[in-house]
Design an enzyme around this catalytic site. Structure first.
Site, PDB file in Angstrom:
ATOM      1  N   PHE A   1     -68.299 -56.762  68.351  1.00 49.10           N
ATOM      2  CA  PHE A   1     -66.950 -56.341  67.961  1.00 49.10           C
ATOM      3  C   PHE A   1     -66.515 -56.913  66.617  1.00 49.10           C
ATOM      4  CE2 PHE A   1     -62.337 -56.167  68.169  1.00 49.10           C
ATOM      5  CZ  PHE A   1     -61.966 -54.877  68.489  1.00 49.10           C
TER       6      PHE A   1
ATOM      7  N   LYS B   1     -58.203 -65.103  64.838  1.00 51.15           N
ATOM      8  CA  LYS B   1     -57.566 -65.473  66.231  1.00 51.15           C
ATOM      9  C   LYS B   1     -57.119 -67.021  66.191  1.00 51.15           C
ATOM     10  CE  LYS B   1     -59.547 -61.961  69.169  1.00 51.15           C
ATOM     11  NZ  LYS B   1     -60.666 -61.275  68.613  1.00 51.15           N
TER      12      LYS B   1
ATOM     13  N   ASP C   1     -69.368 -63.824  61.973  1.00 55.75           N
ATOM     14  CA  ASP C   1     -68.005 -63.297  62.300  1.00 55.75           C
ATOM     15  C   ASP C   1     -67.526 -64.327  63.450  1.00 55.75           C
ATOM     16  OD1 ASP C   1     -65.651 -62.378  63.634  1.00 55.75           O
ATOM     17  OD2 ASP C   1     -66.209 -60.143  63.758  1.00 55.75           O
TER      18      ASP C   1
HETATM   19  C1  LIG Z   1     -60.663 -59.950  67.834  1.00 54.91           C
HETATM   20  C2  LIG Z   1     -61.902 -59.824  66.819  1.00 54.91           C
HETATM   21  C3  LIG Z   1     -61.836 -59.115  65.828  1.00 54.91           C
HETATM   22  C4  LIG Z   1     -60.636 -58.190  65.250  1.00 54.91           C
HETATM   23  O1  LIG Z   1     -59.670 -59.171  65.172  1.00 54.91           O
HETATM   24  P1  LIG Z   1     -58.119 -58.555  65.057  1.00 54.91           P
HETATM   25  O2  LIG Z   1     -57.435 -59.618  64.612  1.00 54.91           O
HETATM   26  O3  LIG Z   1     -57.825 -57.524  66.292  1.00 54.91           O
HETATM   27  O4  LIG Z   1     -58.107 -57.341  63.843  1.00 54.91           O
HETATM   28  C5  LIG Z   1     -63.035 -59.175  64.934  1.00 54.91           C
HETATM   29  N1  LIG Z   1     -64.216 -59.749  65.381  1.00 54.91           N
HETATM   30  C6  LIG Z   1     -64.334 -60.496  66.572  1.00 54.91           C
HETATM   31  C7  LIG Z   1     -65.410 -61.146  66.974  1.00 54.91           C
HETATM   32  C8  LIG Z   1     -63.179 -60.598  67.207  1.00 54.91           C
HETATM   33  O5  LIG Z   1     -63.169 -61.238  68.323  1.00 54.91           O
END
Ligand SMILES: *Cc1c(COP(=O)(O)O)cnc(C)c1O
Length: 402
Positions: free
Chosen positions: A143, A257, A228
């Site tokens: 994700f 986050k 990420d």
């Molecule tokens: C939550 C998340 C995103 C997206 O972040 P947003 O602030 O919702 O755009 C991207 N990568 C990972 C691994 C995430 O957990």
């Protein structure tokens, strides 16, 4: 509280149904207040919060350090535009660079935006140093966010199908399998982008040497490793960054986050060699604004000064111990997985939704990360007593299923 306000509150959920685009499937609770690891709904009911603003509220709700930084900065300077120098963003950059393996920072406002920046940077690198290579290999079940390009990067059909045709330049391969990355690498490849532990994909922890193998492959091919760490970073998995546990260093890293402990901020970090943006090639109006940078700086300092990652490791281990005991008691629990305070319980069938609702009724907020799995991502400051309370509620809820 006046009668008028109360009756109005009871209508929030109905009003939302009328006014909002139907993107979120919400639980029937309206939260109005938070303190530490607790939140309260509009009726005054208390909940123990093991969702934590979706792995965001690192220091819990309304931590005094966060509130102080926010209110003090709000009286000084909130937004200034990046045409000018401002102090908090430089201080935050200094701390991030000092505590990570990377050299340069770009600030934005969310995770998806941080990843977009990472992808654009990798493409610039490909154009300048890899003969125009632009493809990025990402993993299935990953994700990376909701922008169109990040939907293409995210290897899950349910996010991609509604938006086909997608931007090209992304190849999705099986996670935790270096051979699929090797097979997908071509002269067009400029980077591999993965989560050290997949969060939204179900809390999937790869084999210990997976990231090391990717690192070695990227070195061999001269391509970039993008991590990420939007969900895994800032202490969540028991070290400040998850890459530390896997013995690798990325060339580019995305954060968001937990970085702001509640305020919206994203960051893109890169090593010197990969920091190839030229002036004007990337930007953000709100990115790096003094308000969120000062607040994030206060959060990050607190996390580092109080050795929160070490505490996450300890309380996380304690939590895993309790979850393992539940697994021994209940046959429908298939697996305990995760690291630090990014944990999940996998079940033998699709019972997560009913369990979320049962926990809610008992005053515990948890997340259904998959139809057959619950995820726990509480504030990093929870205590063993909080964990005991959560385990007690889970035990009760599971018992009712027997
Ligand atoms: C939550 C998340 C995103 C997206 O972040 P947003 O602030 O919702 O755009 C991207 N990568 C990972 C691994 C995430 O957990």
């Amino acid at each position: 509280m006046g009668q008028q306000l109360l009756s109005k509150m009871e209508n929030w959920q109905e009003l939302e149904q009328k006014l909002f685009m139907r993107t979120a499937k919400r639980l029937p609770v309206t939260l109005v207040r938070g303190q530490g690891a607790r939140v309260w709904d509009a009726e005054g009911k208390e909940y123990l919060d093991f969702v934590g603003g979706w792995a965001v509220n690192s220091l819990g709700h309304c931590h005094p350090v966060i509130v102080r930084a926010l209110t003090e900065q709000a009286q000084l300077l909130i937004q200034a535009s990046n045409q000018f120098y401002t102090v908090p963003q430089v201080q935050l950059a200094e701390l991030l660079v000092a505590k990570s393996c990377l050299d340069r920072v770009f600030f934005c406002n969310s995770g998806a935006e941080a990843n977009e920046g990472a992808v654009k940077l990798a493409r610039r690198y490909g154009k300048l140093h890899l003969g125009g290579a632009y493809e990025i290999i990402t993993a299935r079940e990953s994700f990376h966010g909701r922008t169109l390009a990040m939907v293409a990067a995210t290897g899950q059909d349910k996010f991609q199908e509604p938006y086909i045709p997608l931007p090209n330049g992304f190849v999705n391969v099986n996670y935790n399998d270096i051979e699929t990355i090797k097979a997908a690498t071509s002269t067009q490849t400029c980077a591999v982008m993965v989560e050290p532990i997949q969060g939204e994909g179900g809390v999937n922890v790869p084999d210990d040497n997976y990231l090391k193998k990717i690192r070695a492959w990227c070195n061999e091919k001269g391509i970039l490793l993008v991590l990420d760490e939007i969900q895994t970073g800032i202490g969540r998995t028991g070290t400040l960054f998850a890459y530390e546990q896997f013995g690798v260093e990325p060339d580019i890293m995305a954060l968001a986050k937990g970085l702001g402990s509640g305020v919206p901020i994203g960051a893109l970090l890169a090593e010197e060699r990969a920091s190839v943006f030229a002036p004007g090639e990337h930007g953000s109006t709100f990115g790096g604004n003094p308000l969120v940078c000062m607040t994030s700086l206060a959060a990050l300092k607190f996390i580092i000064d109080n050795e929160i990652p070490e505490k996450v490791r300890q309380v996380g281990q304690y939590f895993v111990g309790g979850l393992e005991k539940l697994k021994a008691r209940f046959e429908f629990i298939a697996e305990v997985r995760g690291r630090g305070l990014l944990l999940a319980l996998g079940f033998t069938s699709d019972i997560a939704e009913e369990l979320v609702l049962a926990c809610l009724e008992k005053g515990l907020l948890v997340n259904q990360v998959k139809p057959n799995a619950l995820r726990f991502m509480p504030p990093l400051i929870i205590t063993e007593r909080d964990v005991d309370e959560a385990l007690g509620i889970l035990g009760e809820v599971f018992s009712r299923r027997l």
